[in-house]
Design an enzyme around this catalytic site. Structure first.
Site, PDB file in Angstrom:
ATOM      1  N   ARG A  85      13.108   1.532  11.027  1.00  0.00           N
ATOM      2  CA  ARG A  85      13.319   2.966  10.819  1.00  0.00           C
ATOM      3  C   ARG A  85      13.505   3.724  12.118  1.00  0.00           C
ATOM      4  O   ARG A  85      13.640   4.948  12.091  1.00  0.00           O
ATOM      5  CB  ARG A  85      12.076   3.553  10.141  1.00  0.00           C
ATOM      6  CG  ARG A  85      12.125   3.519   8.645  1.00  0.00           C
ATOM      7  CD  ARG A  85      10.766   3.965   8.183  1.00  0.00           C
ATOM      8  NE  ARG A  85      10.869   4.904   7.130  1.00  0.00           N
ATOM      9  CZ  ARG A  85      10.746   4.577   5.847  1.00  0.00           C
ATOM     10  NH1 ARG A  85      10.543   3.337   5.494  1.00  0.00           N
ATOM     11  NH2 ARG A  85      10.815   5.503   4.937  1.00  0.00           N
ATOM     12  N   ARG A  97      10.566  10.576  -9.921  1.00  0.00           N
ATOM     13  CA  ARG A  97      10.079   9.193  -9.798  1.00  0.00           C
ATOM     14  C   ARG A  97       8.623   9.057 -10.234  1.00  0.00           C
ATOM     15  O   ARG A  97       7.768   9.861  -9.906  1.00  0.00           O
ATOM     16  CB  ARG A  97      10.197   8.709  -8.354  1.00  0.00           C
ATOM     17  CG  ARG A  97       9.530   7.347  -8.153  1.00  0.00           C
ATOM     18  CD  ARG A  97       9.897   6.691  -6.857  1.00  0.00           C
ATOM     19  NE  ARG A  97       9.491   7.446  -5.699  1.00  0.00           N
ATOM     20  CZ  ARG A  97       9.839   7.121  -4.464  1.00  0.00           C
ATOM     21  NH1 ARG A  97      10.596   6.067  -4.239  1.00  0.00           N
ATOM     22  NH2 ARG A  97       9.427   7.853  -3.444  1.00  0.00           N
ATOM     23  N   ARG A 149       4.059   9.567  -6.453  1.00  0.00           N
ATOM     24  CA  ARG A 149       3.602   9.286  -5.094  1.00  0.00           C
ATOM     25  C   ARG A 149       3.210  10.581  -4.400  1.00  0.00           C
ATOM     26  O   ARG A 149       3.867  11.601  -4.575  1.00  0.00           O
ATOM     27  CB  ARG A 149       4.716   8.582  -4.307  1.00  0.00           C
ATOM     28  CG  ARG A 149       4.562   7.080  -4.314  1.00  0.00           C
ATOM     29  CD  ARG A 149       5.734   6.340  -3.742  1.00  0.00           C
ATOM     30  NE  ARG A 149       6.213   6.807  -2.447  1.00  0.00           N
ATOM     31  CZ  ARG A 149       7.214   6.230  -1.785  1.00  0.00           C
ATOM     32  NH1 ARG A 149       7.820   5.167  -2.297  1.00  0.00           N
ATOM     33  NH2 ARG A 149       7.619   6.704  -0.628  1.00  0.00           N
ATOM     34  N   ARG A 201      10.455  14.259   4.992  1.00  0.00           N
ATOM     35  CA  ARG A 201      10.891  12.856   5.118  1.00  0.00           C
ATOM     36  C   ARG A 201      12.397  12.777   5.355  1.00  0.00           C
ATOM     37  O   ARG A 201      12.870  11.937   6.114  1.00  0.00           O
ATOM     38  CB  ARG A 201      10.508  12.070   3.851  1.00  0.00           C
ATOM     39  CG  ARG A 201       9.008  11.799   3.762  1.00  0.00           C
ATOM     40  CD  ARG A 201       8.574  11.441   2.352  1.00  0.00           C
ATOM     41  NE  ARG A 201       9.218  10.278   1.812  1.00  0.00           N
ATOM     42  CZ  ARG A 201       9.334  10.025   0.505  1.00  0.00           C
ATOM     43  NH1 ARG A 201       8.839  10.876  -0.384  1.00  0.00           N
ATOM     44  NH2 ARG A 201       9.924   8.942   0.095  1.00  0.00           N
TER      45      ARG A 201
HETATM   46  P1  AP5 Z   1      13.595   4.124  -5.185  1.00  0.00           P
HETATM   47  O1  AP5 Z   1      14.239   2.808  -5.456  1.00  0.00           O
HETATM   48  O2  AP5 Z   1      12.130   4.239  -5.321  1.00  0.00           O
HETATM   49  O3  AP5 Z   1      14.099   4.711  -3.773  1.00  0.00           O
HETATM   50  P2  AP5 Z   1      13.715   4.291  -2.275  1.00  0.00           P
HETATM   51  O4  AP5 Z   1      14.983   4.326  -1.475  1.00  0.00           O
HETATM   52  O5  AP5 Z   1      12.925   3.049  -2.263  1.00  0.00           O
HETATM   53  O6  AP5 Z   1      12.858   5.559  -1.855  1.00  0.00           O
HETATM   54  P3  AP5 Z   1      11.454   5.641  -1.065  1.00  0.00           P
HETATM   55  O7  AP5 Z   1      10.949   7.029  -1.294  1.00  0.00           O
HETATM   56  O8  AP5 Z   1      10.565   4.512  -1.431  1.00  0.00           O
HETATM   57  O9  AP5 Z   1      11.956   5.476   0.400  1.00  0.00           O
HETATM   58  P4  AP5 Z   1      11.186   5.813   1.685  1.00  0.00           P
HETATM   59  O10 AP5 Z   1      11.976   5.060   2.679  1.00  0.00           O
HETATM   60  O11 AP5 Z   1      11.051   7.259   1.939  1.00  0.00           O
HETATM   61  O12 AP5 Z   1       9.688   5.327   1.406  1.00  0.00           O
HETATM   62  P5  AP5 Z   1       8.882   4.051   1.848  1.00  0.00           P
HETATM   63  O13 AP5 Z   1       8.015   3.679   0.740  1.00  0.00           O
HETATM   64  O14 AP5 Z   1       9.775   3.028   2.443  1.00  0.00           O
HETATM   65  O15 AP5 Z   1      14.315   5.174  -6.181  1.00  0.00           O
HETATM   66  C1  AP5 Z   1      13.915   6.537  -6.198  1.00  0.00           C
HETATM   67  C2  AP5 Z   1      13.997   7.071  -7.644  1.00  0.00           C
HETATM   68  O16 AP5 Z   1      15.368   7.050  -8.065  1.00  0.00           O
HETATM   69  C3  AP5 Z   1      13.230   6.235  -8.683  1.00  0.00           C
HETATM   70  O17 AP5 Z   1      12.700   7.070  -9.670  1.00  0.00           O
HETATM   71  C4  AP5 Z   1      14.316   5.335  -9.294  1.00  0.00           C
HETATM   72  O18 AP5 Z   1      14.003   4.963 -10.629  1.00  0.00           O
HETATM   73  C5  AP5 Z   1      15.522   6.252  -9.231  1.00  0.00           C
HETATM   74  N1  AP5 Z   1      16.777   5.539  -9.070  1.00  0.00           N
HETATM   75  C6  AP5 Z   1      16.991   4.430  -8.302  1.00  0.00           C
HETATM   76  N2  AP5 Z   1      18.285   4.067  -8.387  1.00  0.00           N
HETATM   77  C7  AP5 Z   1      18.883   4.988  -9.210  1.00  0.00           C
HETATM   78  C8  AP5 Z   1      20.216   5.169  -9.662  1.00  0.00           C
HETATM   79  N3  AP5 Z   1      21.198   4.333  -9.282  1.00  0.00           N
HETATM   80  N4  AP5 Z   1      20.477   6.219 -10.472  1.00  0.00           N
HETATM   81  C9  AP5 Z   1      19.503   7.071 -10.847  1.00  0.00           C
HETATM   82  N5  AP5 Z   1      18.205   6.948 -10.447  1.00  0.00           N
HETATM   83  C10 AP5 Z   1      17.920   5.924  -9.640  1.00  0.00           C
HETATM   84  O19 AP5 Z   1       7.980   4.629   3.041  1.00  0.00           O
HETATM   85  C11 AP5 Z   1       6.977   5.573   2.780  1.00  0.00           C
HETATM   86  C12 AP5 Z   1       6.299   5.998   4.076  1.00  0.00           C
HETATM   87  O20 AP5 Z   1       5.683   4.861   4.713  1.00  0.00           O
HETATM   88  C13 AP5 Z   1       7.227   6.578   5.159  1.00  0.00           C
HETATM   89  O21 AP5 Z   1       7.489   7.953   4.952  1.00  0.00           O
HETATM   90  C14 AP5 Z   1       6.412   6.312   6.433  1.00  0.00           C
HETATM   91  O22 AP5 Z   1       5.359   7.241   6.563  1.00  0.00           O
HETATM   92  C15 AP5 Z   1       5.795   4.935   6.145  1.00  0.00           C
HETATM   93  N6  AP5 Z   1       6.656   3.841   6.611  1.00  0.00           N
HETATM   94  C16 AP5 Z   1       7.223   2.876   5.833  1.00  0.00           C
HETATM   95  N7  AP5 Z   1       7.957   2.036   6.593  1.00  0.00           N
HETATM   96  C17 AP5 Z   1       7.845   2.484   7.862  1.00  0.00           C
HETATM   97  C18 AP5 Z   1       8.406   2.053   9.101  1.00  0.00           C
HETATM   98  N8  AP5 Z   1       9.236   1.005   9.169  1.00  0.00           N
HETATM   99  N9  AP5 Z   1       8.089   2.761  10.225  1.00  0.00           N
HETATM  100  C19 AP5 Z   1       7.247   3.820  10.180  1.00  0.00           C
HETATM  101  N10 AP5 Z   1       6.697   4.286   9.034  1.00  0.00           N
HETATM  102  C20 AP5 Z   1       6.999   3.619   7.882  1.00  0.00           C
HETATM  103 MG    MG Z   2      10.943   2.567  -1.754  1.00  0.00          MG
END
Ligand code: AP5
Ligand code: MG
Length: 225
Positions: free
Chosen positions: A95, A134, A167, A178
């Site tokens: 990221r 979601r 969430r 974000r």
């Molecule tokens: P979903 O598949 O859940 O989307 P996503 O891209 O996974 O979204 P996230 O919110 O999980 O991404 P993120 O990167 O912000 O969070 P993460 O958990 O990695 O889909 C979203 C919704 O849309 C769902 O309801 C789904 O059903 C729907 N949907 C999906 N496809 C669809 C379609 N085609 N049509 C209609 N609806 C659809 O990270 C969280 C936190 O962790 C970060 O903010 C940070 O604080 C920390 N973190 C994680 N990784 C790191 C890192 N590498 N470095 C630093 N901090 C980190």
């Molecule tokens: Mg995700």
């Protein structure tokens, strides 16, 4: 189906709500390699109250990024596990540019030459709508949408009967934070992958099934490097 794909080392990239988790789970089930979501790992650590979890909770809830050194160490540990030997689908890492460069070094240590970065793209209005709708299962982590998944806040998980929850970081104000963090710190990583010639851009609109079809089609035709 696995033999169709040119690589078993895949990274999903894109803004919050674009569908990384949804697509990574679908592809993981199809290809038979583990889905490694750094967000899921951090949320599990928070739920278990580990030292990492206590440190990460406030950062995640505020929509900020967990420091690079912690994340690189975490991913290094996971990728060296035997489960990841036959391939993996990384979701949410890297990221930042330092994370991306650390991953390049880690992949070299693991003698992994071919990998592909799938960038999913959806407009911002749709991202905000998706995150607002979601729900995730507290028990098995499955992802649902109140818009398209036939569930609402009171429904049990259709798969395991667990509780569906929103969430903490899906509150609208945190979502906007974000998205800002994504544009500032994460989006620049795309140029790095473009320069390595491993970037595959996929339109994230359309149903999850349509997007999955497009991803598998592109990964069957794209030469991994
Ligand atoms: P979903 O598949 O859940 O989307 P996503 O891209 O996974 O979204 P996230 O919110 O999980 O991404 P993120 O990167 O912000 O969070 P993460 O958990 O990695 O889909 C979203 C919704 O849309 C769902 O309801 C789904 O059903 C729907 N949907 C999906 N496809 C669809 C379609 N085609 N049509 C209609 N609806 C659809 O990270 C969280 C936190 O962790 C970060 O903010 C940070 O604080 C920390 N973190 C994680 N990784 C790191 C890192 N590498 N470095 C630093 N901090 C980190
Ligand atoms: Mg995700």
């Amino acid at each position: 189906m696995t033999e169709e794909l040119t690589t078993r080392h895949i990274l999903f990239f894109g803004p919050p709500g674009v569908g990384k988790g949804t697509q990574a789970k679908m592809l993981s089930a199809r290809v038979g390699v583990p889905h490694i979501s750094t967000g899921d790992i951090l949320r599990s650590a928070v739920a278990e109250g580990t030292p990492l979890g206590s440190r990460a909770k406030e950062i995640i809830d505020a929509g900020h990024l967990v420091p690079d050194d912690i994340m690189v160490e975490l991913v290094r540990d996971v990728l060296w596990k035997p489960e990841a030997k036959s391939g993996f689908i990384l979701d949410g890492f890297p990221r930042t540019l330092p994370q991306a460069k650390a991953l390049t070094a880690l992949l070299a240590d693991l003698h992994i030459n071919g990998f592909v970065v799938v960038e999913l793209d959806v407009d911002e209005e749709e991202l905000i709508r998706r995150l607002g709708n979601r729900l995730v299962c507290e028990n098995d982590g499955r992802i649902y949408s109140m818009e398209t998944g036939g569930v609402d806040g009171g429904s049990p998980c259709p798969d395991c009967g667990g509780r569906l929850v929103q969430r903490e970081d899906d509150r609208e104000e945190t979502v906007r934070k974000r998205l800002r963090v994504y544009h500032q710190a994460t989006a620049p990583v795309l140029e790095y992958y473009q320069s390595l010639g491993v970037l595959v851009r996929v339109d994230g609109r359309g149903t999850a099934e349509t997007v999955h079809g497009e991803i598998t089609r592109r990964l069957s035709g794209e030469a991994a490097r």
